[in-house]
Design a protein around this motif. Structure first.
Motif, PDB file in Angstrom:
ATOM      1  N   SER A   1      41.880  40.137  56.256  1.00  0.00           N
ATOM      2  CA  SER A   1      40.868  39.798  57.372  1.00  0.00           C
ATOM      3  C   SER A   1      40.384  38.302  56.641  1.00  0.00           C
ATOM      4  O   SER A   1      40.518  38.032  55.916  1.00  0.00           O
ATOM      5  N   ILE A   2      39.647  37.516  57.802  1.00  0.00           N
ATOM      6  CA  ILE A   2      39.314  36.187  57.522  1.00  0.00           C
ATOM      7  C   ILE A   2      38.142  36.196  56.172  1.00  0.00           C
ATOM      8  O   ILE A   2      37.962  35.476  55.554  1.00  0.00           O
ATOM      9  N   ALA A   3      37.278  37.397  56.332  1.00  0.00           N
ATOM     10  CA  ALA A   3      36.036  37.414  55.406  1.00  0.00           C
ATOM     11  C   ALA A   3      36.844  37.578  54.252  1.00  0.00           C
ATOM     12  O   ALA A   3      36.417  37.110  52.982  1.00  0.00           O
ATOM     13  N   ALA A   4      37.897  38.689  53.918  1.00  0.00           N
ATOM     14  CA  ALA A   4      38.427  38.813  52.472  1.00  0.00           C
ATOM     15  C   ALA A   4      38.893  37.925  52.101  1.00  0.00           C
ATOM     16  O   ALA A   4      38.749  37.436  50.900  1.00  0.00           O
ATOM     17  N   LEU A   5      39.818  37.082  52.973  1.00  0.00           N
ATOM     18  CA  LEU A   5      40.518  35.770  52.431  1.00  0.00           C
ATOM     19  C   LEU A   5      39.309  34.722  51.922  1.00  0.00           C
ATOM     20  O   LEU A   5      39.598  33.936  50.948  1.00  0.00           O
TER      21      LEU A   5
ATOM     22  N   LEU B   1      45.244  30.830  34.844  1.00  0.00           N
ATOM     23  CA  LEU B   1      45.386  31.963  34.371  1.00  0.00           C
ATOM     24  C   LEU B   1      44.315  32.952  34.795  1.00  0.00           C
ATOM     25  O   LEU B   1      44.927  34.074  35.224  1.00  0.00           O
ATOM     26  N   ALA B   2      43.155  32.477  35.001  1.00  0.00           N
ATOM     27  CA  ALA B   2      42.215  33.233  35.501  1.00  0.00           C
ATOM     28  C   ALA B   2      42.402  33.637  36.858  1.00  0.00           C
ATOM     29  O   ALA B   2      42.243  34.847  37.340  1.00  0.00           O
ATOM     30  N   VAL B   3      42.777  32.793  37.817  1.00  0.00           N
ATOM     31  CA  VAL B   3      42.836  32.898  39.236  1.00  0.00           C
ATOM     32  C   VAL B   3      43.951  33.894  39.566  1.00  0.00           C
ATOM     33  O   VAL B   3      44.001  34.608  40.244  1.00  0.00           O
ATOM     34  N   ILE B   4      45.115  33.564  38.861  1.00  0.00           N
ATOM     35  CA  ILE B   4      46.368  34.282  39.180  1.00  0.00           C
ATOM     36  C   ILE B   4      46.548  35.841  38.573  1.00  0.00           C
ATOM     37  O   ILE B   4      46.702  36.662  39.606  1.00  0.00           O
ATOM     38  N   LEU B   5      45.807  35.855  37.479  1.00  0.00           N
ATOM     39  CA  LEU B   5      45.692  37.144  36.961  1.00  0.00           C
ATOM     40  C   LEU B   5      44.706  38.204  37.538  1.00  0.00           C
ATOM     41  O   LEU B   5      44.741  39.283  37.736  1.00  0.00           O
ATOM     42  N   ALA B   6      43.565  37.328  38.160  1.00  0.00           N
ATOM     43  CA  ALA B   6      42.602  37.912  38.807  1.00  0.00           C
ATOM     44  C   ALA B   6      43.073  38.485  40.351  1.00  0.00           C
ATOM     45  O   ALA B   6      42.201  38.975  41.075  1.00  0.00           O
ATOM     46  N   ARG B   7      44.149  37.802  40.668  1.00  0.00           N
ATOM     47  CA  ARG B   7      44.586  38.055  42.141  1.00  0.00           C
ATOM     48  C   ARG B   7      43.732  37.181  43.228  1.00  0.00           C
ATOM     49  O   ARG B   7      43.440  37.854  44.178  1.00  0.00           O
ATOM     50  N   GLN B   8      43.182  36.213  43.045  1.00  0.00           N
ATOM     51  CA  GLN B   8      42.518  35.508  43.744  1.00  0.00           C
ATOM     52  C   GLN B   8      43.303  34.440  44.664  1.00  0.00           C
ATOM     53  O   GLN B   8      44.447  34.169  44.309  1.00  0.00           O
ATOM     54  N   GLN B   9      42.751  34.119  45.782  1.00  0.00           N
ATOM     55  CA  GLN B   9      43.412  33.333  46.712  1.00  0.00           C
ATOM     56  C   GLN B   9      43.579  31.778  46.304  1.00  0.00           C
ATOM     57  O   GLN B   9      42.641  31.299  46.187  1.00  0.00           O
ATOM     58  N   LEU B  10      44.800  31.430  46.132  1.00  0.00           N
ATOM     59  CA  LEU B  10      45.081  30.007  45.562  1.00  0.00           C
ATOM     60  C   LEU B  10      45.930  29.468  46.758  1.00  0.00           C
ATOM     61  O   LEU B  10      47.109  29.981  46.932  1.00  0.00           O
ATOM     62  N   PHE B  11      45.354  28.181  47.209  1.00  0.00           N
ATOM     63  CA  PHE B  11      46.200  27.627  48.305  1.00  0.00           C
ATOM     64  C   PHE B  11      47.715  27.066  47.915  1.00  0.00           C
ATOM     65  O   PHE B  11      48.514  27.892  48.551  1.00  0.00           O
TER      66      PHE B  11
ATOM     67  N   LEU C   1      45.499  31.548  57.440  1.00  0.00           N
ATOM     68  CA  LEU C   1      45.383  31.805  56.390  1.00  0.00           C
ATOM     69  C   LEU C   1      45.349  30.724  55.571  1.00  0.00           C
ATOM     70  O   LEU C   1      44.537  30.450  54.581  1.00  0.00           O
ATOM     71  N   TRP C   2      46.236  29.519  55.605  1.00  0.00           N
ATOM     72  CA  TRP C   2      45.984  28.301  55.106  1.00  0.00           C
ATOM     73  C   TRP C   2      44.743  27.432  55.120  1.00  0.00           C
ATOM     74  O   TRP C   2      44.190  27.060  54.297  1.00  0.00           O
ATOM     75  N   THR C   3      44.217  27.737  56.469  1.00  0.00           N
ATOM     76  CA  THR C   3      42.977  26.942  56.564  1.00  0.00           C
ATOM     77  C   THR C   3      41.698  27.594  56.099  1.00  0.00           C
ATOM     78  O   THR C   3      40.734  27.208  55.306  1.00  0.00           O
ATOM     79  N   VAL C   4      41.873  28.821  56.098  1.00  0.00           N
ATOM     80  CA  VAL C   4      40.730  29.802  55.475  1.00  0.00           C
ATOM     81  C   VAL C   4      40.652  29.546  53.888  1.00  0.00           C
ATOM     82  O   VAL C   4      39.636  29.329  53.299  1.00  0.00           O
ATOM     83  N   VAL C   5      41.932  29.723  53.381  1.00  0.00           N
ATOM     84  CA  VAL C   5      42.061  29.446  51.789  1.00  0.00           C
ATOM     85  C   VAL C   5      42.060  28.190  51.334  1.00  0.00           C
ATOM     86  O   VAL C   5      41.254  27.872  50.235  1.00  0.00           O
ATOM     87  N   LEU C   6      42.512  27.172  52.087  1.00  0.00           N
ATOM     88  CA  LEU C   6      42.198  25.801  51.582  1.00  0.00           C
ATOM     89  C   LEU C   6      40.823  25.445  51.555  1.00  0.00           C
ATOM     90  O   LEU C   6      40.056  24.944  50.735  1.00  0.00           O
ATOM     91  N   VAL C   7      39.880  25.704  52.929  1.00  0.00           N
ATOM     92  CA  VAL C   7      38.661  25.464  52.660  1.00  0.00           C
ATOM     93  C   VAL C   7      37.843  26.160  51.733  1.00  0.00           C
ATOM     94  O   VAL C   7      36.958  25.685  51.272  1.00  0.00           O
ATOM     95  N   GLY C   8      38.128  27.373  51.462  1.00  0.00           N
ATOM     96  CA  GLY C   8      37.275  28.244  50.457  1.00  0.00           C
ATOM     97  C   GLY C   8      37.796  27.780  49.013  1.00  0.00           C
ATOM     98  O   GLY C   8      36.516  27.583  48.181  1.00  0.00           O
ATOM     99  N   ASN C   9      38.867  27.354  48.760  1.00  0.00           N
ATOM    100  CA  ASN C   9      39.113  26.585  47.452  1.00  0.00           C
ATOM    101  C   ASN C   9      38.299  25.411  47.384  1.00  0.00           C
ATOM    102  O   ASN C   9      37.823  24.993  46.149  1.00  0.00           O
ATOM    103  N   LEU C  10      38.388  24.531  48.416  1.00  0.00           N
ATOM    104  CA  LEU C  10      37.833  23.104  48.282  1.00  0.00           C
ATOM    105  C   LEU C  10      36.204  23.480  48.049  1.00  0.00           C
ATOM    106  O   LEU C  10      35.663  22.557  47.155  1.00  0.00           O
ATOM    107  N   CYS C  11      35.540  24.650  48.861  1.00  0.00           N
ATOM    108  CA  CYS C  11      34.282  24.595  48.607  1.00  0.00           C
ATOM    109  C   CYS C  11      33.844  25.015  47.345  1.00  0.00           C
ATOM    110  O   CYS C  11      32.834  24.547  46.763  1.00  0.00           O
ATOM    111  N   GLY C  12      34.703  25.986  46.775  1.00  0.00           N
ATOM    112  CA  GLY C  12      34.400  26.440  45.468  1.00  0.00           C
ATOM    113  C   GLY C  12      34.598  25.411  44.247  1.00  0.00           C
ATOM    114  O   GLY C  12      33.541  25.139  43.413  1.00  0.00           O
ATOM    115  N   THR C  13      35.621  24.464  44.298  1.00  0.00           N
ATOM    116  CA  THR C  13      35.606  23.517  43.363  1.00  0.00           C
ATOM    117  C   THR C  13      34.730  22.299  43.379  1.00  0.00           C
ATOM    118  O   THR C  13      34.313  21.993  42.518  1.00  0.00           O
TER     119      THR C  13
END
Length: 295
Positions: free
Chosen positions: A46-50, A94-104, A130-142
């Motif tokens: 779902s969009i929320a999970a992503l 390491l932290a993102v991939i091992l934690a199974r978080q969404q990385l663009f 997926l690309w849109t939600v994940v990219l925006v989420g990644n950029l907002c976080g960083t």
């Protein structure tokens, strides 16, 4: 592929032969299917999970900037010490991939393979979503983590200067260099994603190896770099227009081309070529001789 009986080493027990077969690395088609299945699962989320996973990944990627800044501020000046400080770049990955978080940049391979396997409009729209939600989420976080690192009294002045120097080094590149280096970075991340299923026990070392070389080569990455460059923006050294036009746009395009249009496309073409090769069917392999039945 089964080794012909005549080619096998003699005097191997059944148990030993089983050990030989078990130790064989998975075929490229197996890796392709593992990653394609993972990608299909990501496309169904779902969009929320992503969104929440991508936002968490963006915040976590701040560890790369933090790691490099802390190491740089505590090591003497000199190129040999920069080689050591580059290990800090691995922390966020390491932290993102091992934690199974969404990385663009992971999704430039993982989520693309289902679309290449079945190139329908529905799959393409799922990929864009997926690309849109994940990219925006990644950029907002960083961007958020860069603001917090600058504005809150967390680090000493020497470390703050180190953060600025990291961002300045990124912005020494022109837009064309950002694009070219982004292609290599996207290709390296896709290579890492492709390697992990066949070497799950060595996952941590694969991540460290690939991302460490990315740091040494100053290859641009849209997620890590957005933390490094937005830090400069919040410090008043760079306008947002340069962030988007010089860094983000060219780097994003390079990452997508390196991960999707080069690595994913070539890997998928390899599997398609193998699947098109003639194979003896199972029925043919066990089909009895009609004469023997009559006898």
């Amino acid at each position: 592929m089964t080794t012909p009986t005549s080619d096998k080493t003699p005097d191997l027990s059944a148990k030993e032969q089983h050990e030989v077969e078990k130790s064989q690395p998975p075929r490229a088609a197996v890796l392709h299917e593992i990653i394609r299945t993972q990608g299909d699962q990501e496309l169904e989320r779902s969009i929320a999970a992503l969104w929440w996973s991508a936002l968490a990944a963006g915040l976590t990627m701040g560890l790369s900037l933090m790691g490099m800044g802390l190491l740089n501020s505590r090591l003497p000046d000199g190129d040999e010490f920069k080689v050591i400080a580059s290990f800090g770049y691995c922390a966020g990955f390491l932290a993102v991939i091992l934690a199974r978080q969404q990385l663009f940049t992971e999704n430039t391979l993982t989520a693309v393979l289902p679309v290449m396997t079945r190139p329908t409009l529905k799959n393409f729209l799922r990929l864009i979503r997926l690309w849109t939600v994940v990219l925006v989420g990644n950029l907002c976080g960083t961007i958020l983590v860069a603001y917090v690192m600058l504005e809150l009294p967390i680090f000493d002045s020497k470390t703050d200067v180190a953060f600025l120097e990291i961002g300045r080094k990124v912005m020494e590149h022109s837009a064309s260099q950002m694009f070219a280096k982004g292609i290599v970075s996207g290709w390296m991340i896709a290579t890492m994603v492709w390697m992990i299923p066949s070497m799950e026990s060595a996952k941590m070392w694969i991540i460290i190896l690939i991302t460490y070389f990315m740091a040494l080569g100053d290859f641009t990455h849209i997620v890590v770099g957005s933390a490094e460059v937005s830090y400069l923006v919040f410090a008043g050294e760079l306008p947002w227009s340069d962030f988007w036009a010089v860094f983000a746009g060219p780097t994003l395009a390079g990452n997508i081309i390196g991960g999707s249009f080069i690595f994913a496309l070539i890997s998928h073409a390899q599997i398609r070529s193998e699947s098109g090769a003639p194979k003896e069917s199972a029925d043919q392999a066990v089909k009895p001789d009609p004469q023997s039945i009559k006898k």
